[in-house]
Motif scaffolding. Sequence first.
Motif, PDB file in Angstrom:
ATOM      1  N   LEU A  94       0.841  -1.092  -0.080  1.00  0.00           N
ATOM      2  CA  LEU A  94      -0.249   0.298  -0.140  1.00  0.00           C
ATOM      3  C   LEU A  94       0.672   0.988  -0.137  1.00  0.00           C
ATOM      4  CD1 LEU A  94      -2.996  -1.132   2.721  1.00  0.00           C
ATOM      5  CD2 LEU A  94      -2.583  -1.463   0.099  1.00  0.00           C
ATOM      6  N   TRP A  95       1.976   1.205   0.986  1.00  0.00           N
ATOM      7  CA  TRP A  95       2.675   2.689   0.841  1.00  0.00           C
ATOM      8  C   TRP A  95       3.645   2.526  -0.724  1.00  0.00           C
ATOM      9  CZ3 TRP A  95       8.133   2.668  -0.512  1.00  0.00           C
ATOM     10  CH2 TRP A  95       8.410   3.841  -0.100  1.00  0.00           C
ATOM     11  N   ARG A 121       1.265   3.891  -2.688  1.00  0.00           N
ATOM     12  CA  ARG A 121       0.829   5.657  -2.967  1.00  0.00           C
ATOM     13  C   ARG A 121       2.393   6.364  -3.390  1.00  0.00           C
ATOM     14  NH1 ARG A 121       0.611   6.223   2.980  1.00  0.00           N
ATOM     15  NH2 ARG A 121       0.858   8.640   2.213  1.00  0.00           N
ATOM     16  N   ARG A 178       1.570   5.992  -7.755  1.00  0.00           N
ATOM     17  CA  ARG A 178       0.363   7.010  -7.435  1.00  0.00           C
ATOM     18  C   ARG A 178       0.570   8.810  -7.871  1.00  0.00           C
ATOM     19  NH1 ARG A 178      -2.940   5.121  -4.255  1.00  0.00           N
ATOM     20  NH2 ARG A 178      -3.010   7.076  -3.180  1.00  0.00           N
ATOM     21  N   THR A 179       1.990   8.505  -6.776  1.00  0.00           N
ATOM     22  CA  THR A 179       2.057  10.694  -5.949  1.00  0.00           C
ATOM     23  C   THR A 179       3.887  10.511  -6.781  1.00  0.00           C
ATOM     24  OG1 THR A 179       3.223  10.022  -4.448  1.00  0.00           O
ATOM     25  CG2 THR A 179       1.171  10.544  -4.385  1.00  0.00           C
ATOM     26  N   PRO A 193       6.525   8.269   0.557  1.00  0.00           N
ATOM     27  CA  PRO A 193       5.926   9.046   1.274  1.00  0.00           C
ATOM     28  C   PRO A 193       6.041   8.416   2.423  1.00  0.00           C
ATOM     29  CG  PRO A 193       4.001   7.360  -0.057  1.00  0.00           C
ATOM     30  CD  PRO A 193       5.916   7.424  -0.696  1.00  0.00           C
ATOM     31  N   THR A 225       1.843   4.725   7.240  1.00  0.00           N
ATOM     32  CA  THR A 225       1.232   3.165   6.188  1.00  0.00           C
ATOM     33  C   THR A 225      -0.396   3.077   6.755  1.00  0.00           C
ATOM     34  OG1 THR A 225       2.259   1.796   8.036  1.00  0.00           O
ATOM     35  CG2 THR A 225       3.588   2.143   6.500  1.00  0.00           C
ATOM     36  N   ALA A 226      -0.845   2.432   5.503  1.00  0.00           N
ATOM     37  CA  ALA A 226      -2.218   1.722   5.705  1.00  0.00           C
ATOM     38  C   ALA A 226      -2.470   1.124   6.987  1.00  0.00           C
ATOM     39  CB  ALA A 226      -2.646   1.884   5.065  1.00  0.00           C
TER      40      ALA A 226
END
Length: 478
Positions: A460-461, A464, A467-468, A472, A477-478
């Motif tokens: 998940l990290w 991100r 995507r960006t 991050p 982290t989620a």
Amino acid sequence: MTPVAPVTPVAFPPAFLWGAATSAYQIEGAVREDGRTPSIWDTFSHTPGKTAGGETGDIAVDHYHRYRDDVALMADLGLSAYRFSISWSRVQPTGRGPAVQVGLDFYRRLVDELLAKGIKPAVTLYHWDLPQELEDAGGWPERDTAYRFAEYAQIVGEALGDRVENWITLNEPWCSAFLGYASGVHAPGRTDPVASLRAAHHLNLAHGLGTSALRSVMPARNTVAISLNSSVVRPLSPTQADLAAVRKIDDLANGIFHGPILRGAYPETLLAATRSLTDWSYVQDGDLTAIHQPLDALGLNYYTPTLVSAADETVRGPRTDGHGASEHSPWPGADDVAFHQTPGERTEMGWTIDPTGLHDLIMRYTKDAPGLPLYITENGAAYDDKPDPDGRVHDPERVAYLHGHLSAVRRAIADGADVRGYFLWSLLDNFEWAYGYEKRFGAVYVDYATQVRTPKSSALWYARAARTGTLPDPTETA
Ligand code: PNW
């Protein structure tokens, strides 16, 4: 872990590829389906005592049947590229002769699925699974294996060259030659130093002939590269003797491949250091020209640095180079070198976490191979991941590892390196060779009993980051 200084700007180049990597034998399973025959890894893993718990790739993570779901998962994670390998014995069961169309069809379907989701496929032709029939005929120590590889490369290039742009001939020929034929911890499990040096040369020749074969059948826009597990070799102390040990291991790990491939010659120091073992007479006229083909990119696989010194009586003894347990060295002619554990935190493999090594590696190739685009074709960490009671899998150590190493990549780019992409090893937990399923490298957790896939917090990290185009905070982290 040794921190790498933060960089500004933190954004990666817009075209940077955020990928993940796998290999056929480690994930596919379906080893007896659709005409596939045994490779050296089937034989080896089915030989008692060769892998942890006698584990095999018979089922692995069943990717052969679940590839559609796996591609959907990659799309969910926002990956822009996927590196996978082709099982040679699915395509050419005896390692020679005409191709099996159903074998090729599987890879066509996989590629089409990736393209439909906007994910760039990167194909590795050879990730260690030589058809057993070719090993029975002598394997990589024999010259004919290089010719067979060129024929196989041509077949796959013809079949997929219209839809796959990015090609990698060999994955980590060092492992094939020296873990396969010298220390014997990998298939085919032979322990003959001279055979391992012959294997290294024939792998180089296979790369060169394979590159020419691919180019002869593919559109000119396609790119051809090789993935090397380029070691970062460091001295224990700055003494003459320890620096000589570095030279020797650097030649055996790196120079033996990038010498002929990038410069058209084996390092003189390598030839001198191995002269008591071999006269190198298997290097025939014209071979170095055949090997020294123009490349479009270089793939670097990096996990941990290598720390060496001159061996004296006090440090001879148990081997600590992290290449698996064997009484036989994977370093022919280097009995006078001792290996040491780099200080610092380690992963589950016992490999020390050192992102500065990745930065050093990238800068070395930026200097040694100017103008050649670089890809990090593997980087990642094994941890003992377990689902929480709520079913989620938290792997903060892997997040920190990825953050540290991607920061090192970003800093190298800021320092002038042309790094075009990063493929984390690995998309999924999988068959980690001699370690079986005990070591989990995946960003996605696999419950081997049910084959259920669960993205870990690192996935998940990473999603991100992809995507960006920036990294991050690793603690978020989620
Ligand atoms: C690489 N060593 O293997 C391979 O390309 C992958 O298939 C593998 O799963 C991954 O790294 C993690 O191990 C290596 O002993 C195996 O130096 C052994 C060594 C290096 C890389």
